[in-house]
Each structure stands twice: as structure tokens, then as C-alpha cells.
Scaffold this active site. Structure first.
Site, PDB file in Angstrom:
ATOM      1  N   THR A   1      -6.606  -7.011   0.249  1.00 20.04           N
ATOM      2  CA  THR A   1      -5.320  -7.418  -0.327  1.00 20.04           C
ATOM      3  C   THR A   1      -5.092  -8.891  -0.061  1.00 20.04           C
ATOM      4  OG1 THR A   1      -2.960  -6.899  -0.411  1.00 20.04           O
ATOM      5  CG2 THR A   1      -3.941  -6.939   1.746  1.00 20.04           C
ATOM      6  N   ASN A   2      -4.200  -9.502  -0.826  1.00 21.04           N
ATOM      7  CA  ASN A   2      -3.683 -10.834  -0.503  1.00 21.04           C
ATOM      8  C   ASN A   2      -2.174 -10.764  -0.338  1.00 21.04           C
ATOM      9  OD1 ASN A   2      -5.963 -12.517  -0.342  1.00 21.04           O
ATOM     10  ND2 ASN A   2      -6.165 -12.476  -2.575  1.00 21.04           N
TER      11      ASN A   2
ATOM     12  N   LYS B   1       1.964  -6.895   3.393  1.00 25.23           N
ATOM     13  CA  LYS B   1       1.100  -5.806   3.875  1.00 25.23           C
ATOM     14  C   LYS B   1       0.238  -6.263   5.052  1.00 25.23           C
ATOM     15  CE  LYS B   1       0.488  -3.242  -0.446  1.00 25.23           C
ATOM     16  NZ  LYS B   1      -0.484  -2.781  -1.432  1.00 25.23           N
TER      17      LYS B   1
ATOM     18  N   ASP C   1      -3.572   2.296  -1.312  1.00 29.43           N
ATOM     19  CA  ASP C   1      -2.930   2.503  -2.594  1.00 29.43           C
ATOM     20  C   ASP C   1      -1.717   3.399  -2.339  1.00 29.43           C
ATOM     21  OD1 ASP C   1      -2.861   1.816  -5.286  1.00 29.43           O
ATOM     22  OD2 ASP C   1      -3.714   3.713  -5.917  1.00 29.43           O
TER      23      ASP C   1
HETATM   24  P1  IMP Z   1       0.721  -0.642  -4.187  1.00 32.89           P
HETATM   25  O1  IMP Z   1      -0.297   0.436  -4.198  1.00 32.89           O
HETATM   26  O2  IMP Z   1       1.150  -1.032  -2.801  1.00 32.89           O
HETATM   27  O3  IMP Z   1       0.342  -1.798  -5.029  1.00 32.89           O
HETATM   28  O4  IMP Z   1       2.053  -0.059  -4.827  1.00 32.89           O
HETATM   29  C1  IMP Z   1       2.125   0.562  -6.083  1.00 32.89           C
HETATM   30  C2  IMP Z   1       3.558   0.592  -6.571  1.00 32.89           C
HETATM   31  O5  IMP Z   1       4.413   1.272  -5.653  1.00 32.89           O
HETATM   32  C3  IMP Z   1       4.211  -0.769  -6.800  1.00 32.89           C
HETATM   33  O6  IMP Z   1       5.015  -0.683  -7.951  1.00 32.89           O
HETATM   34  C4  IMP Z   1       5.082  -0.991  -5.617  1.00 32.89           C
HETATM   35  O7  IMP Z   1       6.202  -1.752  -5.931  1.00 32.89           O
HETATM   36  C5  IMP Z   1       5.477   0.425  -5.227  1.00 32.89           C
HETATM   37  N1  IMP Z   1       5.582   0.475  -3.775  1.00 32.89           N
HETATM   38  C6  IMP Z   1       4.569   0.510  -2.877  1.00 32.89           C
HETATM   39  N2  IMP Z   1       5.036   0.522  -1.629  1.00 32.89           N
HETATM   40  C7  IMP Z   1       6.391   0.488  -1.744  1.00 32.89           C
HETATM   41  C8  IMP Z   1       7.431   0.450  -0.781  1.00 32.89           C
HETATM   42  O8  IMP Z   1       7.234   0.440   0.446  1.00 32.89           O
HETATM   43  N3  IMP Z   1       8.685   0.421  -1.271  1.00 32.89           N
HETATM   44  C9  IMP Z   1       8.960   0.419  -2.612  1.00 32.89           C
HETATM   45  N4  IMP Z   1       8.040   0.426  -3.539  1.00 32.89           N
HETATM   46  C10 IMP Z   1       6.742   0.462  -3.108  1.00 32.89           C
END
Ligand code: IMP
Length: 200
Positions: free
Chosen positions: A8-9, A13, A69
Site C-alpha cells: 500500500t501507499n 494504513k 482488502d
Molecule cells: P480498501 O480495501 O481499504 O481499499 O477499502 C475498500 C473500500 O472500503 C473503500 O471504499 C473504503 O473507503 C472502504 N473502507 C475500508 N476501510 C474503511 C474504514 O475503516 N472505514 C470506512 N470505510 C472503509
């Protein structure tokens, strides 16, 4: 000190993971290893996507690596948006992919007539280390609020109220309070426990 790459960047996170892993590991980002390409994320499950990202970095850069993810699973929508959480609005005609406001509006509209607003965030972390693949899962149960509240956090935080927070949304909690109970925090703690044991 052991070195691990997180695929990730996302500064938020990285900071969270570094805090939980403590000083036993140096966690580097994709920028740190000179990876600037878009990593494929084409699986239809969180597990598949996390593993796809970690394996891509392992194969192309020859380093131990982990990737995460996350999806928001809403009961009234049979688990949607799930693995498509980032694209949910765009897939339904509400703005661009990764537009949090569009995603939230889309979800609120779809739940207008819903009988239950129960939902959960689920994170899967895939670790590729020493020729082994491992998966770690973190879940936080909660519900989707009727409207946006709070200014903290990101993504769906203004409309997700975790069961443990007495009605507060993630967007009304400090980063520390959220990390203590969040899906990603829980998955990361499992990763940290495994790494500390495996790397004794
Ligand atoms: P990612 O896998 O972390 O890229 O997240 C996928 C999707 O879920 C993105 O639309 C994020 O905004 C949402 N998301 C992930 N983690 C959170 C969180 O802790 N709070 C709110 N939305 C999240």
C-alpha cells in the site's frame, strides 16, 4: 530488525500497522521499494484480492509482503457492497469510483425501505513470507445509520456505527478508539501475533 513490505501507499494504513506491530518490524510501503505500478485487484472475494496483491509484490520484487482488502457487508443487500465497496456508487450511477460521498449516498438510498440495517466491516490480510501464504481476518459488527454524522475517519465511517460504541459512528471516534475495535485493527493484531510467534 525484520523487514516487511505492506502492499500500500496509504499513509493512514501504514501508520496504523506500524503502531500495532511496534518496534519488532520495519514496515515499508510500495514507494519505499520503488513500486509505482497499479497492482491487479481482479478477484471477487476479499481473500482473493488480498492474496493477489501480496503475491504480485512477492513475485515481482522478491520480498516478503502483506496486503489487505476490506469490504462493508450489509445484511439487507445480501452482503453487498462487500468486495466492491470502493466502487459501489460508481457501479450504480453515483459518481466516480473511490468517491466516498457517492458510495454513502448510494447505500443510504438502497436502504430506504430496508427492514434491517445490520452490517459489518471485514478486512482480510494476506501474508506471503518464507514461501508460506497466510490469511488473517478482522470483523466489526454494527449498523448503517439513517444519515451521516461526525467528521473523523474516511470512507463509510460517517454512516457506520459499531456495536461496541454505544450508538457513535466511526466518524465520531478518535483514531485510537476506532483502531482498538476496527476490522483492520483486529486483522492487524492477528498478523502481529503470528509474526511475533513465527519470527521468535
Ligand atoms: P480498501 O480495501 O481499504 O481499499 O477499502 C475498500 C473500500 O472500503 C473503500 O471504499 C473504503 O473507503 C472502504 N473502507 C475500508 N476501510 C474503511 C474504514 O475503516 N472505514 C470506512 N470505510 C472503509
Amino acid at each position: 530488525m525484520k523487514e516487511l513490505i505492506m502492499a500500500t501507499n496509504n499513509a493512514h494504513k501504514l501508520e496504523e500497522v506500524r503502531q500495532i506491530l511496534g518496534s519488532a518490524f520495519t514496515v515499508k510501503s510500495l514507494n519505499d521499494i520503488g513500486c509505482t505500478e497499479d497492482i491487479p485487484e481482479t478477484a471477487d472475494t476479499l481473500e482473493g484480492n488480498a492474496l493477489q496483491k501480496a503475491l504480485y509484490i512477492h513475485e515481482h520484487y522478491g520480498v516478503d509482503c502483506f496486503a489487505d482488502d476490506t469490504g462493508l457487508e450489509v445484511d439487507a443487500l445480501n452482503g453487498a457492497p462487500g468486495v466492491y465497496s470502493a466502487r459501489f456508487g460508481a457501479m450504480n450511477g453515483y459518481g466516480e469510483s473511490h468517491d466516498a460521498d457517492a458510495n454513502i449516498q448510494c447505500l443510504l438510498d438502497k436502504l430506504k425501505e430496508a427492514e434491517t440495517r445490520k452490517a459489518r466491516f471485514r478486512t482480510v490480510i494476506a501474508l506471503v513470507q518464507g514461501g508460506k501464504e497466510m490469511l488473517f481476518e478482522g470483523i466489526v459488527e454494527g449498523k448503517i445509520l439513517q444519515q451521516r454524522v461526525g467528521n473523523e475517519g474516511f470512507g463509510y465511517d460517517p454512516i457506520f456505527a459499531p456495536v461496541e460504541a454505544n450508538g457513535l459512528a466511526f466518524a465520531q471516534m478518535s483514531a485510537e478508539a476506532k483502531n482498538a475495535i476496527s476490522h483492520r485493527g483486529r486483522a492487524t493484531k492477528k498478523l502481529a501475533e503470528y509474526l511475533c510467534q513465527y519470527n521468535k
